[in-house]
Every structure is written in structure tokens, then in C-alpha cells.
Motif scaffolding. Structure first.
Motif, mmCIF file in Angstrom:
data_model
loop_
_atom_site.group_PDB
_atom_site.id
_atom_site.type_symbol
_atom_site.label_atom_id
_atom_site.label_comp_id
_atom_site.label_asym_id
_atom_site.label_seq_id
_atom_site.Cartn_x
_atom_site.Cartn_y
_atom_site.Cartn_z
ATOM 1 N N PRO A 80 1.048 -1.289 0.154
ATOM 2 C CA PRO A 80 -0.032 0.126 0.159
ATOM 3 C C PRO A 80 0.633 0.960 0.004
ATOM 4 O O PRO A 80 0.197 2.226 -0.839
ATOM 5 C CB PRO A 80 -0.851 -0.196 1.220
ATOM 6 N N ALA A 135 1.257 -6.260 -3.088
ATOM 7 C CA ALA A 135 -0.060 -6.598 -2.801
ATOM 8 C C ALA A 135 -0.595 -8.227 -3.162
ATOM 9 O O ALA A 135 -1.010 -8.974 -2.372
ATOM 10 C CB ALA A 135 -1.356 -5.395 -3.026
ATOM 11 N N HIS A 233 -6.909 -6.270 -3.874
ATOM 12 C CA HIS A 233 -7.032 -5.549 -2.482
ATOM 13 C C HIS A 233 -7.733 -6.579 -1.824
ATOM 14 O O HIS A 233 -8.054 -6.294 -0.986
ATOM 15 C CB HIS A 233 -6.956 -4.624 -2.267
ATOM 16 N N TYR A 236 -7.202 -6.654 2.060
ATOM 17 C CA TYR A 236 -6.383 -5.820 2.593
ATOM 18 C C TYR A 236 -7.545 -5.518 3.970
ATOM 19 O O TYR A 236 -9.129 -5.490 3.275
ATOM 20 C CB TYR A 236 -5.882 -4.254 2.138
ATOM 21 N N PHE A 244 -4.456 2.519 -0.153
ATOM 22 C CA PHE A 244 -4.761 1.821 -1.277
ATOM 23 C C PHE A 244 -6.230 3.591 -2.184
ATOM 24 O O PHE A 244 -5.977 3.375 -3.470
ATOM 25 C CB PHE A 244 -5.659 0.717 -1.736
#
Lengths: 347, 176
Positions: A80, A135, A233, A236, A244
């Protein structure tokens, strides 16, 4: 030493400016999209819900960041940050107003003017793809990995189109310095039509389309595709996800600002002479922000209007339409500018 | 002074990146090490006022080549580990000799510059590196430059030709 102090002040101001802009931008997007879709949108936090972004940011900040057991944690944390840094770096070369003179010294409203400014923008934006790749890979999960592979293919493809779209701009203005490109657009054709680079209409359109793809915004948001195929993502949460998100919105503003700077004369606009001198410098800033926000609105408008493209169509469009068209347009521009500079070869 | 500090930092990053390429257990870490080394080299170019070369280094190597490497590593599969150990001890000795020879050559070539701090190649006019590079490429070295362009174009066309024609017997996945 004064150079360092000036640079430090400029970087600090630019950082605060871009953060505040993003704060408003996220709220504005939600409000605009809700208006376009006949919804009410955020209206609880503050007047017109303007504090919604702040509330969301605080929420993300205090939420637990989940650590997937399969993740490669160091890279999982770096990704990120790697997304945010290029976004912030691009903004440094964009001039947001005309140079101002204070006490005999001229200050540019741009953190740095590189003589390779345009190439710098391309270089930094080419680094943005690492954040997404890392990521997706470091999450240690299937869907983010697939999303990352999809994303890197998309971003590399459209980066090529974007770079090619900028070649005619360099040919026309014969400089790669961003401030130089803005200066080259200050004149007028005839007496009143501004001499902006938008006369390179194919370049402008290709740059805009590639810009949508580079920022992973609809209709090219297959990178995220939150509603069905899920993106890089997925794993996340909390503040890492917020980074992000922040990077994406900074990129939207950057891309709008770049479009304005490269094709629409940057801060150029009529400056009325009846204003007091201390307010004169604000007028170019006003024009720049007006034009940039118009493009930000375009980004939101397109998001609310167009459906997502299918992946194979996206790739076909990039490689088989945009790139050949930009190559042909470069040759056409080069020939036309060659005629203008050196005359016809047969005369 | 600031230049020396920046140089030391990024020289160390480049060295650590180089060592990571060799010893990392996972190819993705090696790729990231290579990225760090390339990026540090770009910073070196900036310190030498070769801004254009620095930016080209980032665009081409860090931006395109490394992305492709990472892409391929991920596509092939990150779970597959490289099982090839060093099987030929003779290679190890030969590599060491060649590396030492190169190191000595570099030391000999640059000794005066490292002791006196003078530039071996004279001080070029650094005002506007794009203009300088363009003058050299399109003025002094036009034929060489165009030959390289031709060579690269032929290589690219050859790649496309090899990928598209000549594997008709392959399964249909190859044409996807």
C-alpha cells in the motif's frame, strides 16, 4: 540552504493540498454519483455530509488490519505504501498556477520543474504497477493473485498507449519540461482562440482513455471489479486498504491535472486587470482548479454511466485500436511539423 | 556533501539488492532485489546529472522489463521453487576468476579518478541532457543509431513471426 527550505515548504504545501483535495474528492464523487443515480448519498456527517470522508478515514485508521496467515507480511505491508508514493510523486511536477513574484524573487507554483518532466511522469507512473502486483502476490490468496496478473497486464498495455499519446505534444511544444509545455500554450490562434494542445485531438482522446485505464477507474476497473471478479486488494482491511483507496483518488486528481496541463493550457485563462495585485496570482490557480475539477467530474460521470468492459475487449481495444492509431497519428504529426519547420521537400 | 550521502545510501541499496538477487530463496525477492539495484543505478545517473539516462533506466528497466519478470514469475507459479543447485564445481572457479579479473580491470581503469577525484572523460556541457543526447544520436552517430533501430525492429518482427508461424502442430492453446 534557501533552496532546501523553499523545496521543503513547497513539498509540505503540496502534501497538504493534495490531502485536502482528496478529502473533498471522495465526498464529491459519492455525492455526484448519488445525484446521477437518483439517490441521496452521504448526508449525515456535517453539512451535506462533507465530513463523511473524514469519518471514513478515521474508521479505517482505527479498524484492525487483518493479517492473512498465508501472506508474506513484509511485502504485504509495503504494497500500500508503494501505491501511495508514486501518486504523491507525480503531483510534484504539476504547476498549479502562474509563477509569482515576491520581493523581487520569482517563485513557481510547482514543487520542481524538471527538464525531463514529462518522462518523469511516465517513469513514476510505470512504478505504480508494482504496488498492485506485490499486493496481489503477497496476500497469499488466489483471487488477489489473479487480480494482480490482470491488473499488471492492463496497466502495461495502456501505459504504452499513454506514452505514445504524449509524443505529439512533445513534437508540437519541442520541450519535455511541464512548465515549458504550459508556457508553449499561452498564445492564441488568430486573436481569441487559445493555442492549447487540444488541437491534437486524437492524442487528447487517447491520453484520456489511457488515463482512465491507468487509474483503474470505470469502465476499466477490472483491476478491482468489486462487484463480481474481485481484485488485488481483497485481503486488505483497515488502514492498509485506505492507503490503496487514497492512492487511487490522488491518481484521479493527478490524471485530471495532467490532462489540463498538457492539453488545456494548464493555468492559462483570462486574468482581469481591475483586480488588486495581491489577488492576481490566485486567478491562474482558479482557472487551473476549475479545469481540473471539470475533468474530475468527467471521471465520476463516466463511472456512473458506463458499464465495465469485458477483459478481452479491453486488451483488444488497447493493443489493436489505441496503439496503432497513436502510431499513425505520431507519423502524421511528425510529417506536418516537419513541413512547417523545414518546408516541403520538393520546393 | 549531500551528494556523497546520497551516493553512499544508494550504493548500499544497490549492493544489498545485488546480493538479494543471488541469495534470495524465492524468485520474487530476487526480482525485487534487482528492482532496487536498478533504481539505485538511476539515482547514480541523477547524481551525475544524466537525468535523461536515469529516467530511461526507470521507464525501461524498472517499469517495463522488471514488471515483465514479475509477471512471468507469478504466471509460472510462485509455489514452484528452483531446484537447480550448482552442479559443476569448475564453473564456480571460472566465475570467481572472471569476476576478480573484471574487478581488477575496473580498479586499473579508474585508479587515477578514484585517487584524484578528477573526471576521466572531461566535464561535458550538462545543460539540457535531452538536447545533448539528441545531438549525439541524430548528429554524430546517425548511422549507428539507425542501424540499431533497424536491428531492433527486425528482432521484434522475428519474435512475432516465431510466435505466430511455425507451430501449427502445437495444441490450440498456443494460439490463444
Amino acid at each position: 540552504m534557501t533552496v532546501f527550505i523553499e523545496a521543503a515548504i513547497k513539498v509540505a504545501v503540496a502534501f497538504v493540498f493534495i490531502m485536502l483535495t482528496t478529502l473533498v474528492l471522495v465526498w464529491a464523487e459519492r455525492k455526484w454519483v448519488s445525484d446521477l443515480q437518483n439517490r441521496i448519498g452521504p448526508d449525515r456527517a456535517g453539512p451535506f455530509g462533507i465530513l463523511q470522508t473524514l469519518a471514513d478515514g478515521l474508521k479505517a485508521f482505527f479498524k484492525e488490519s487483518i493479517r492473512p496467515t498465508q501472506s508474506i507480511y513484509l511485502l504485504y505491508l509495503v504494497a500500500p505504501i508503494a501505491a501511495l508514493i508514486p501518486a504523491l510523486l507525480i503531483f510534484l511536477v504539476i504547476p498549479i498556477g502562474a509563477p509569482i513574484e515576491i520581493g523581487g524573487t520569482t517563485y513557481t507554483l510547482q514543487v520542481m520543474d524538471l527538464n525531463i518532466g514529462l518522462l518523469y511522469v511516465l517513469a513514476v507512473s510505470s512504478l505504480a504497477v508494482y504496488a498492485i502486483t506485490l499486493a496481489g502476490w503477497s496476500s497469499g490468496s488466489k483471487y488477489p493473485l489473479l487480480g494482480a496478473v490482470r491488473a499488471s497486464a492492463q496497466m502495461i498495455s495502456y501505459e504504452a498507449a499513454m506514452g505514445l499519446a504524449l509524443v505529439p505534444v512533445v513534437l508540437l511544444t519541442s520541450t519535455t519540461s511541464i512548465a515549458g509545455i504550459v508556457d508553449a500554450q499561452q498564445g492564441t490562434f488568430g486573436s481569441f482562440i487559445p493555442a492549447w494542445n487540444i488541437v491534437l485531438i486524437p492524442s487528447f482522446i487517447i491520453f484520456l482513455i489511457a488515463g482512465f485505464a491507468e487509474t483503474n477507474r470505470p469502465p476499466f476497473d477490472l483491476v478491482e471489479a468489486e462487484s463480481e471478479i474481485v481484485g488485488y486488494h481483497t485481503e486488505y482491511s483497515g488502514f492498509a486498504f485506505a492507503l490503496f483507496f487514497l492512492a487511487e483518488y490522488i491518481n484521479v486528481f493527478n490524471m485530471s491535472a495532467l490532462t489540463v496541463t498538457l492539453f488545456l493550457g494548464g493555468w492559462a485563462g483570462p486574468v482581469p486587470s481591475f483586480l488588486p495585485t495581491w489577488i492576481q496570482w490566485l486567478v491562474p490557480v482558479f482557472w487551473f482548479l476549475l479545469k481540473t475539477w471539470a475533468f474530475v467530474f468527467l471521471f465520476v460521470w463516466v463511472r456512473a454511466t458506463l458499464p465495465r468492459m469485458r477483459y478481452d475487449k479491453l486488451m483488444t481495444f488497447g493493443w489493436k485500436r489505441l496503439i496503432p492509431v497513436s502510431l499513425a497519428w505520431i507519423i502524421l504529426c511528425a510529417v506536418a511539423i516537419g513541413f512547417r519547420e523545414f518546408g516541403a521537400p520538393w520546393s | 556533501m549531500a551528494e556523497v550521502i546520497v551516493f553512499i545510501i544508494f550504493a548500499m541499496v544497490a549492493l544489498i539488492g545485488g546480493i538479494t538477487i543471488l541469495v534470495a530463496p524465492d524468485p520474487v525477492y530476487s526480482a525485487i532485489g534487482l528492482l532496487a539495484a536498478m533504481f539505485s543505478l538511476a539515482v547514480m545517473y541523477v547524481l551525475l546529472d544524466a537525468h535523461l539516462v536515469a529516467v530511461i533506466q526507470v521507464i525501461i528497466y524498472a517499469g517495463a522489463v522488471m514488471t515483465l519478470f514479475l509477471f512471468v514469475i507469478m504466471l509460472i507459479g510462485v509455489d514452484t521453487t528452483d531446484k537447480y543447485g550448482i552442479v559443476a564445481p569448475a564453473q564456480r572457479i571460472m566465475t570467481t576468476v572472471v569476476a576478480l579479473g573484471l574487478f581488477v580491470a575496473i580498479l586499473l581503469a579508474g585508479r587515477s579518478a578514484w585517487i584524484t577525484g578528477t573526471n576521466l572523460f572531461g566535464t561535458p556541457d550538462l545543460n539540457g541532457t535531452i538536447e545533448n543526447v539528441a545531438d549525439e544520436l541524430f548528429g554524430t552517430w546517425t548511422i549507428v543509431f539507425l542501424s540499431t533501430v533497424l536491428l531492433l525492429t527486425i528482432a521484434a518482427l522475428g519474435t512475432i513471426a516465431l510466435a505466430y508461424f511455425g507451430n501449427e502442430v502445437e495444441d490450440e492453446e498456443a494460439t490463444l
